[in-house]
Enzyme design. Structure first.
Site, PDB file in Angstrom:
ATOM      1  N   CYS A  66      36.050  37.077  33.193  1.00 34.75           N
ATOM      2  CA  CYS A  66      37.151  36.197  32.807  1.00 34.75           C
ATOM      3  C   CYS A  66      36.631  34.783  32.512  1.00 34.75           C
ATOM      4  O   CYS A  66      35.972  34.558  31.512  1.00 34.75           O
ATOM      5  CB  CYS A  66      38.234  36.214  33.879  1.00 34.75           C
ATOM      6  SG  CYS A  66      39.835  35.592  33.329  1.00 34.75           S
ATOM      7  N   HIS A  96      39.511  41.929  34.891  1.00 37.52           N
ATOM      8  CA  HIS A  96      39.005  41.840  36.267  1.00 37.52           C
ATOM      9  C   HIS A  96      38.657  43.236  36.793  1.00 37.52           C
ATOM     10  O   HIS A  96      39.510  43.931  37.350  1.00 37.52           O
ATOM     11  CB  HIS A  96      40.046  41.183  37.176  1.00 37.52           C
ATOM     12  CG  HIS A  96      40.194  39.719  36.957  1.00 37.52           C
ATOM     13  ND1 HIS A  96      39.419  38.787  37.610  1.00 37.52           N
ATOM     14  CD2 HIS A  96      41.002  39.018  36.124  1.00 37.52           C
ATOM     15  CE1 HIS A  96      39.751  37.572  37.213  1.00 37.52           C
ATOM     16  NE2 HIS A  96      40.710  37.685  36.308  1.00 37.52           N
ATOM     17  N   GLU A 136      36.992  43.946  39.381  1.00 37.30           N
ATOM     18  CA  GLU A 136      36.976  43.964  40.845  1.00 37.30           C
ATOM     19  C   GLU A 136      38.328  44.304  41.448  1.00 37.30           C
ATOM     20  O   GLU A 136      38.425  44.686  42.616  1.00 37.30           O
ATOM     21  CB  GLU A 136      36.491  42.613  41.392  1.00 37.30           C
ATOM     22  CG  GLU A 136      37.472  41.456  41.256  1.00 37.30           C
ATOM     23  CD  GLU A 136      37.428  40.753  39.907  1.00 37.30           C
ATOM     24  OE1 GLU A 136      37.899  39.609  39.825  1.00 37.30           O
ATOM     25  OE2 GLU A 136      36.925  41.350  38.933  1.00 37.30           O
TER      26      GLU A 136
END
Length: 515
Positions: A87, A174, A176
């Site tokens: 990002c 993202h 994660e």
């Protein structure tokens, strides 16, 4: 942050302010590779001295072209290490190498379908289409020289990019966050496929390092432990007791905001079972007097946090040579309270509200771990399952599950309804499937009919979520028949309740606790 032996491969994560940044390190640890989070201000020389296998730039709330934009030491790009920008991290990399970043027409937040256009090492063996989690207001609109587009989405033409000759990768989404279907696989591809890491870090390593660290920090001095009987404080107490034995004194404060039967259970388990020195302090009246008339949740947290410290201060003055105060602060506690670069969501009971004149040095051996890691640690330390798998319980206790002003009547409603909820969830065999579940009292009343008579009583809210680490969570799909049993029992067995509601909000946008 703990520095482990150098034979363990390490991935460095640079913090640019994302509320998800600790998740990146957590995902990597799940793979058996050690990961450390460091501020974006770390120098290239400091990173070089750590000898990491790769670097990840986290996301962040800023714009790379805006006032106060966060940057890193440009020499980091000269280290020759693989770098993965997520990002904001991708946008920073783009700017560094001469690409273009612009404000998007509208902020993109939520799930999106990613289409892989170029199978770089990052996307090896991943499907051409996959769901990912977006959270950004800026876009990369022009690639830097030497980079190619790896992936696109409907609203993001450059959702992924790479320069494989230099081992530089970036994604706008993202990976994660668990809402990204193949996020773990993508991070794995970077850690193992690009960086060439080997597995070698586990909880046994953590225990070895942390015991040594505690002994070195404490020396021959004494430690007070804030013992509540919850998972975090229990693991802290056992870990520190294992390190320094009788140098530890546990103080258990009964502030009147505990769950049903909890005070008795704590004393039996730790004083009798673990043979620890546990001092019980009855401070119910003291806390309730301080909280009288207080409605604001932040103020309640601060009062409870302050009062805890003052109680410990009072007790420590009765003891000799108490220098350290142990707390069960976790990674998630710190991120929710904001870091130097993250935007604060809410103050946390373990990291906020501490008085400036506090007379103890803090020792927080779990502050690099997530909740699931703490449970693993507890099992490794030989703590019984009934403690290791106990429901997460905040330091302010039921004080933040009674919305608005706290009264004895409201506490009793939450205490009794929560006991029923926990009993029925366990009976249904769901206690290991649901990450956290509790009742809350929103302070609203509604009209009902009981025994042919009109009632005007309280509504009880049920909150149950599934999660791995508490950073993100989804509401639990409890079977309707189980919810019905819970509802019927609470309404019939708990005085002054005539309505039950079920919270079906995920995190984000909501937090797990209601206050």
């Amino acid at each position: 942050m703990i520095i482990l032996k150098k034979q363990h491969d390490t991935i460095i994560v640079l913090d640019f302010g994302s509320q998800y940044n600790q998740l990146i390190a957590r995902r990597i640890r799940e793979f058996g590779v050690y990961s450390e989070l460091h501020p974006h201000t770390i120098t290239a020389e400091e990173i070089k001295a750590m000898n990491p296998k790769g670097i990840i730039f986290s996301g962040g709330p800023n714009s790379v072209y805006g006032e106060g934009a966060l940057h890193c030491d440009e020499k980091i790009f000269d280290l020759g290490l693989p770098i993965f920008g997520i990002c904001y991290g991708m946008q920073l990399m783009t700017q560094q190498f001469g690409g273009t970043v612009e404000r998007a027409n509208h902020r993109e937040y939520g799930k999106a379908v990613l289409k892989v256009e170029n199978e770089s090492k990052l996307y090896a063996n991943l499907p051409e289409e996959q769901v990912v989690w977006m959270s950004h207001g800026d876009l990369v609109t022009g690639l830097p020289e030497g980079f190619v587009v790896d992936a696109t989405s409907e609203s993001c033409p450059i959702a992924g990019m790479s320069n494989e000759a230099k081992n530089l990768y970036g994604v706008q989404f993202h990976p994660e966050v668990r809402h990204s279907e193949h996020g773990n696989d993508l991070i794995k591809n970077f850690v193992f496929g690009v960086c060439g890491c080997s597995e070698g870090w586990n909880m046994e390593n953590f225990i070895e390092v942390e015991l040594e660290k505690i002994r070195e920090t404490v020396g021959d001095k004494k430690v007070l432990c804030a013992l509540s009987g919850g998972v975090d404080s229990s693991v802290v107490a056992v870990l520190i007791h294992k390190a320094i034995g009788d140098q530890l004194t546990c103080i258990f404060v009964d502030h009147g905001l505990l769950r049903k039967g909890e005070a008795e259970g704590v004393m039996k388990t730790f004083s009798e079972g673990f043979h620890m020195n546990v001092i019980k302090v009855d401070a119910k009246e003291r806390f309730m007097n301080k909280l009288k008339g207080v409605e604001d949740p932040e103020q309640k947290r601060k009062i409870i946090g302050n009062e805890f410290i003052y109680v410990f201060d009072d007790e420590a003055s009765k003891l000799e040579g108490m220098d350290f105060l142990a707390q069960g602060t976790l990674y998630t506690d710190i991120v929710e309270s904001g870091t130097a670069t993250a935007q604060t969501i809410k103050s946390h009971h373990n990291v906020g509200g501490l008085p400036e004149d506090m007379q103890f040095k803090l020792i927080e051996p779990l502050n690099t771990l997530f909740k699931d890691e703490v449970r693993v640690l507890g099992s490794e330390l030989g703590i019984p399952d009934e403690i290791v798998w106990r429901q997460p319980f905040p330091g302010p206790g039921l004080g933040i599950r009674v919305l608005g002003e706290i009264t004895e009547e409201k506490l009793e409603i939450v205490r009794e309804s929560d006991a029923i909820l926990r009993e029925e969830i366990t009976k249904a065999g769901l206690d290991r499937e649901i990450w956290q579940y509790f009742t809350a009292l929103p302070g609203m009343r509604s009209v009902g009919v009981m025994g042919d008579e009109r009632t005007y009583d309280y509504t009880v809210g049920i909150r149950a979520v599934t999660s791995i680490d508490g950073m993100t969570a989804d509401w639990a799909r409890i079977p309707w028949d189980v919810l019905e049993k819970i509802s019927v029992r609470i309404v019939n067995e708990v005085k002054h309740v005539n309505r039950i509601v079920y919270d079906v909000t995920s995190k984000p946008p909501a937090t797990i606790e209601w206050e």
